[in-house]
Design an enzyme around this catalytic site. Sequence first.
Site, PDB file in Angstrom:
ATOM      1  CG  HIS A   1      -1.898  -1.178   1.228  1.00 63.55           C
ATOM      2  ND1 HIS A   1      -2.792  -1.251   2.264  1.00 63.55           N
ATOM      3  CD2 HIS A   1      -2.051  -2.312   0.554  1.00 63.55           C
ATOM      4  CE1 HIS A   1      -3.497  -2.424   1.965  1.00 63.55           C
ATOM      5  NE2 HIS A   1      -2.999  -3.026   0.925  1.00 63.55           N
TER       6      HIS A   1
ATOM      7  CD  GLU B   1     -13.924   3.363  -2.495  1.00 62.00           C
ATOM      8  OE1 GLU B   1     -14.350   3.030  -1.577  1.00 62.00           O
ATOM      9  OE2 GLU B   1     -13.282   4.483  -2.687  1.00 62.00           O
TER      10      GLU B   1
ATOM     11  NE  ARG C   1      -7.192  -2.008   1.874  1.00 57.98           N
ATOM     12  CZ  ARG C   1      -6.643  -2.730   1.125  1.00 57.98           C
ATOM     13  NH1 ARG C   1      -6.614  -2.538  -0.242  1.00 57.98           N
ATOM     14  NH2 ARG C   1      -6.163  -3.751   1.610  1.00 57.98           N
TER      15      ARG C   1
ATOM     16  N   GLY D   1      -9.589  -1.722  -2.806  1.00 58.31           N
ATOM     17  CA  GLY D   1     -10.278  -1.925  -1.648  1.00 58.31           C
ATOM     18  C   GLY D   1      -9.551  -3.181  -1.104  1.00 58.31           C
TER      19      GLY D   1
END
Length: 475
Positions: A157, A244, A219, A238
Amino acid sequence: MRSELLSICTACLLLWLGCLVQVPAMSQTTWQVGNTTLMQTDLVSGIDLPWEIQWGPDDYIWCTSRKGYVYRINPEIGQYTTVLNISSLVPNGGSSEPGLLGMAFHPDFEMNPKVFLVYNYMSGNNVRERLVAYEWNGTELVNPDNLIDNIPGNYIHNGSRLAISPDGKIMMTTGDTGSGALAQNLNSLNGKVLRINLDGSIPTDNPNPESYVWSYGHRNAQGLCYGPNGILYSSEHGQTNSDEFNIIEENRNYGWPNVEGACDTPAELSFCEEHNVREPLMEWSPCVAVNGIIYYNHPAIPEWQHSVLMGVMGGLSGTNSDRDRVSVLHLSEDGLSVIGEDKYFTTLNQRFRDVCYNPFDGTVYVALNGTGYPGSGPNKIIQFRNDEYVAVKNHAALSSQLNVYPNPAVDQITLEVAEKLIGQKAAIYAVDGKHIMNLDIQQTITPIPIQHLARGNYWLIVGEGTKLTKSFVVR
């Protein structure tokens, strides 16, 4: 007897050579998009883990590799050169999620040949992330200038995509590094979209003039592009559900980790109402690993005009053929909603990392990352071309026939052309493909008022058949 054997051997050799000569060329794959036929061919093979591909202001394709390389690719023949090597800096040699990631070009590249890059590096035992401006000397990227340093990173991430806004700011996504609470913490740069001056300073008109933060509650957004009317879109991973596709707005909260996708549970509805949460235009469950996006409005593929093209990696496995694809997200006229999604190239069984296109002939390029998470090489960049479309060419040999100045400009530009272009038609387009105005060239020097144009990047196209183009910036 010897002569007979010689004749037989000669005949066999000629037959063998003839077979070699007559072997047909490898067939090309075609795809039908409505009434448009696209030819699929390999442009580049052998690059490991291409992460970002962009059509550069020099009319070459530029590519970052998570391994720590930047490549400059000739779009005609696929030949490429390495213009930056920071492979010694990226964690694990780019074999896991962190590495060399997003890229953007200075909006006035001709006068300020700078390339902005985001990459991860190690500080002791910790992964970090930085935004760097490099200078292009015509051969390689040199003189790195760290604009933002020491952003916390992780082995998951990290984001990070870059885009240049119409008003000349760097927009940058950051991931939450696996710590969702950071996305809601306005004192943290993680889980955000940042807005940054080209020199690395904080814009005074940011929501907080002492912070880079433009929006929060993200995120791990790994797609970012501008579309019509200056709308900024992002694609965001997600957790297990609710990938998204978002419109990014100033000072808006996008909900993570309290909200996944739309506000559709009692707890989410309460949080959304209290915290001004912006819901996504689209979401996908289970997650399909949405990635790089571009706005496409080129006449070469009319079925894709006024759409966002999005690379989709197919989730963690990457083997579900209806998930790994290029998604075409058809936009409403105002660009504020998605009216439909079409899925293409689902049988290639590859993780589609990023997408870009040729502004002259509309060819679409996709960067592949192998078949499984987090990606493996060697990989390809493949192209999808409409061979029936007559391309707009920017011939370097003719560039002296056309000039636009000052560049950047504020109230007026001057168009200067060779005498042979008098009588030709000219047109101005915004960088998103929107037609702005037409002109008749009646003299070698023509002043053009531009005070009605919004700040941003534009194309001026002159001629019919063989066409000349120049880009210019309105400030």
